[in-house]
Design a protein around this motif. Structure first.
Motif, mmCIF file in Angstrom:
data_model
loop_
_atom_site.group_PDB
_atom_site.id
_atom_site.type_symbol
_atom_site.label_atom_id
_atom_site.label_comp_id
_atom_site.label_asym_id
_atom_site.label_seq_id
_atom_site.Cartn_x
_atom_site.Cartn_y
_atom_site.Cartn_z
ATOM 1 N N GLY A 254 0.855 -1.181 0.000
ATOM 2 C CA GLY A 254 0.000 0.000 0.000
ATOM 3 C C GLY A 254 0.888 1.227 0.000
ATOM 4 O O GLY A 254 2.048 1.160 -0.413
ATOM 5 N N GLY A 255 0.373 2.328 0.520
ATOM 6 C CA GLY A 255 1.148 3.560 0.564
ATOM 7 C C GLY A 255 2.255 3.537 1.595
ATOM 8 O O GLY A 255 3.334 4.079 1.377
ATOM 9 N N THR A 256 1.999 2.891 2.741
ATOM 10 C CA THR A 256 2.999 2.894 3.817
ATOM 11 C C THR A 256 3.376 1.496 4.305
ATOM 12 O O THR A 256 4.335 1.352 5.053
ATOM 13 N N LEU A 257 2.622 0.477 3.902
ATOM 14 C CA LEU A 257 2.900 -0.887 4.357
ATOM 15 C C LEU A 257 3.089 -1.832 3.185
ATOM 16 O O LEU A 257 2.504 -1.654 2.121
ATOM 17 N N SER A 258 3.890 -2.865 3.427
ATOM 18 C CA SER A 258 4.132 -3.912 2.439
ATOM 19 C C SER A 258 3.964 -5.260 3.137
ATOM 20 O O SER A 258 4.282 -5.390 4.320
ATOM 21 N N PHE A 259 3.502 -6.263 2.391
ATOM 22 C CA PHE A 259 3.190 -7.565 2.972
ATOM 23 C C PHE A 259 3.898 -8.674 2.182
ATOM 24 O O PHE A 259 3.966 -8.619 0.958
ATOM 25 N N ALA A 260 4.388 -9.672 2.908
ATOM 26 C CA ALA A 260 5.061 -10.805 2.269
ATOM 27 C C ALA A 260 4.824 -12.066 3.079
ATOM 28 O O ALA A 260 4.406 -12.024 4.240
ATOM 29 N N ARG A 261 5.103 -13.197 2.437
ATOM 30 C CA ARG A 261 5.048 -14.486 3.134
ATOM 31 C C ARG A 261 6.258 -15.303 2.690
ATOM 32 O O ARG A 261 6.900 -15.002 1.673
ATOM 33 N N ALA A 262 6.544 -16.338 3.460
ATOM 34 C CA ALA A 262 7.707 -17.177 3.161
ATOM 35 C C ALA A 262 7.413 -18.624 3.513
ATOM 36 O O ALA A 262 6.601 -18.916 4.394
ATOM 37 N N LEU A 263 8.093 -19.500 2.813
ATOM 38 C CA LEU A 263 8.086 -20.925 3.119
ATOM 39 C C LEU A 263 9.537 -21.310 3.371
ATOM 40 O O LEU A 263 10.422 -20.974 2.572
ATOM 41 N N VAL A 264 9.786 -21.982 4.494
ATOM 42 C CA VAL A 264 11.133 -22.392 4.861
ATOM 43 C C VAL A 264 11.239 -23.895 4.625
ATOM 44 O O VAL A 264 10.415 -24.671 5.123
ATOM 45 N N LEU A 265 12.252 -24.282 3.863
ATOM 46 C CA LEU A 265 12.433 -25.681 3.470
ATOM 47 C C LEU A 265 13.784 -26.201 3.952
ATOM 48 O O LEU A 265 14.780 -25.479 3.914
ATOM 49 N N ALA A 266 13.820 -27.455 4.387
ATOM 50 C CA ALA A 266 15.063 -28.144 4.734
ATOM 51 C C ALA A 266 15.190 -29.329 3.786
ATOM 52 O O ALA A 266 14.342 -30.227 3.797
ATOM 53 N N ASP A 267 16.204 -29.289 2.942
ATOM 54 C CA ASP A 267 16.369 -30.310 1.902
ATOM 55 C C ASP A 267 15.064 -30.511 1.124
ATOM 56 O O ASP A 267 14.674 -31.635 0.804
ATOM 57 N N GLY A 268 14.371 -29.415 0.851
ATOM 58 C CA GLY A 268 13.161 -29.449 0.030
ATOM 59 C C GLY A 268 11.867 -29.717 0.771
ATOM 60 O O GLY A 268 10.792 -29.637 0.190
ATOM 61 N N GLU A 269 11.940 -30.038 2.060
ATOM 62 C CA GLU A 269 10.737 -30.332 2.854
ATOM 63 C C GLU A 269 10.334 -29.113 3.682
ATOM 64 O O GLU A 269 11.180 -28.534 4.362
ATOM 65 N N PRO A 270 9.063 -28.732 3.663
ATOM 66 C CA PRO A 270 8.625 -27.565 4.447
ATOM 67 C C PRO A 270 8.785 -27.790 5.950
ATOM 68 O O PRO A 270 8.390 -28.833 6.467
ATOM 69 N N ILE A 271 9.405 -26.808 6.627
ATOM 70 C CA ILE A 271 9.538 -26.888 8.082
ATOM 71 C C ILE A 271 8.918 -25.679 8.779
ATOM 72 O O ILE A 271 8.718 -25.705 9.995
ATOM 73 N N ALA A 272 8.639 -24.608 8.019
ATOM 74 C CA ALA A 272 8.020 -23.416 8.618
ATOM 75 C C ALA A 272 7.421 -22.553 7.525
ATOM 76 O O ALA A 272 7.806 -22.662 6.348
ATOM 77 N N ARG A 273 6.491 -21.715 7.946
ATOM 78 C CA ARG A 273 5.956 -20.685 7.054
ATOM 79 C C ARG A 273 5.873 -19.410 7.882
ATOM 80 O O ARG A 273 5.744 -19.455 9.114
ATOM 81 N N ALA A 274 5.977 -18.284 7.202
ATOM 82 C CA ALA A 274 5.971 -17.008 7.909
ATOM 83 C C ALA A 274 5.207 -15.972 7.097
ATOM 84 O O ALA A 274 5.108 -16.074 5.872
ATOM 85 N N ASN A 275 4.683 -14.993 7.804
ATOM 86 C CA ASN A 275 4.016 -13.844 7.203
ATOM 87 C C ASN A 275 4.553 -12.605 7.892
ATOM 88 O O ASN A 275 4.831 -12.634 9.095
ATOM 89 N N ALA A 276 4.682 -11.514 7.137
ATOM 90 C CA ALA A 276 5.197 -10.292 7.739
ATOM 91 C C ALA A 276 4.577 -9.060 7.108
ATOM 92 O O ALA A 276 4.159 -9.076 5.941
ATOM 93 N N THR A 277 4.539 -8.012 7.907
ATOM 94 C CA THR A 277 4.120 -6.687 7.472
ATOM 95 C C THR A 277 5.300 -5.747 7.726
ATOM 96 O O THR A 277 5.919 -5.813 8.792
ATOM 97 N N PHE A 278 5.601 -4.920 6.743
ATOM 98 C CA PHE A 278 6.732 -3.994 6.844
ATOM 99 C C PHE A 278 6.274 -2.561 6.601
ATOM 100 O O PHE A 278 5.465 -2.316 5.708
ATOM 101 N N LYS A 279 6.803 -1.636 7.372
ATOM 102 C CA LYS A 279 6.587 -0.210 7.133
ATOM 103 C C LYS A 279 7.579 0.207 6.074
ATOM 104 O O LYS A 279 8.775 -0.100 6.169
ATOM 105 N N ILE A 280 7.109 0.897 5.054
ATOM 106 C CA ILE A 280 7.964 1.381 3.969
ATOM 107 C C ILE A 280 8.546 2.727 4.391
ATOM 108 O O ILE A 280 7.805 3.668 4.668
ATOM 109 N N LEU A 281 9.879 2.792 4.468
ATOM 110 C CA LEU A 281 10.541 4.027 4.845
ATOM 111 C C LEU A 281 10.836 4.852 3.595
ATOM 112 O O LEU A 281 11.375 4.333 2.611
ATOM 113 N N LYS A 282 10.483 6.108 3.642
ATOM 114 C CA LYS A 282 10.735 7.021 2.521
ATOM 115 C C LYS A 282 12.114 7.661 2.703
ATOM 116 O O LYS A 282 12.554 7.881 3.828
ATOM 117 N N PRO A 283 12.784 7.970 1.608
ATOM 118 C CA PRO A 283 14.095 8.638 1.718
ATOM 119 C C PRO A 283 13.980 10.013 2.363
ATOM 120 O O PRO A 283 12.959 10.635 2.338
#
Length: 141
Positions: free
Chosen positions: A112-141
């Motif tokens: 959006g204007g001030t926030l960004s969203f992402a997700r992740a999958l964590v794999l060990a030798d190709g097998e899923p061991i975790a998943r994550a979601n995050a929200t980040f504040k976008i810093l302007k220069p």
């Protein structure tokens, strides 16, 4: 395994930090829509039972998701000075052991204007061991 070469496409991680120095070598793979982070699991990554520590998983997922958001936003022409984690959630699905190749694969969700969203999958030798979601504040220069 720590002396092994990383899989094709991974290079030494370009983002150094005193916090992650004990975990080196860390590798990354940069694409226009994501940053993947990987490493071979050694003693510095594990708890006393020889399993990967949840703190390592959360830290690497946070790092990879934030870098992925930055890549996508800059690629879209957004003026971004950096991103700061607002929220991070991690679900542990399994475990990983010494010697395995651990990779955090990310997926930019949206911004959006001030926030960004992402997700992740964590794999060990190709097998899923975790998943994550995050929200980040976008810093302007």
């Amino acid at each position: 395994m720590a002396d092994s070469a990383p899989p094709e496409g991974f290079e030494p991680h370009y983002r150094e930090s005193a916090f992650t120095d004990p975990w080196e070598p860390i590798y990354s793979q940069v694409a226009p829509d994501r940053v993947r982070i990987g490493l071979y699991l050694g003693p510095a990554h594990c708890n006393s039972r020889g399993l990967v520590h949840g703190g390592l998983i959360a830290t690497l997922a946070d790092n990879a998701m934030g870098l992925s958001c930055g890549e996508v936003l800059r690629g879209a022409g957004r003026d971004v000075a950096g991103l700061v984690t607002v929220n991070l959630s991690t679900d542990f699905l399994g475990s990983a052991k010494l010697g395995q190749w651990l990779v955090v694969d990310t997926d930019f969700v949206r911004a959006g204007g001030t926030l960004s969203f992402a997700r992740a999958l964590v794999l060990a030798d190709g097998e899923p061991i975790a998943r994550a979601n995050a929200t980040f504040k976008i810093l302007k220069p």
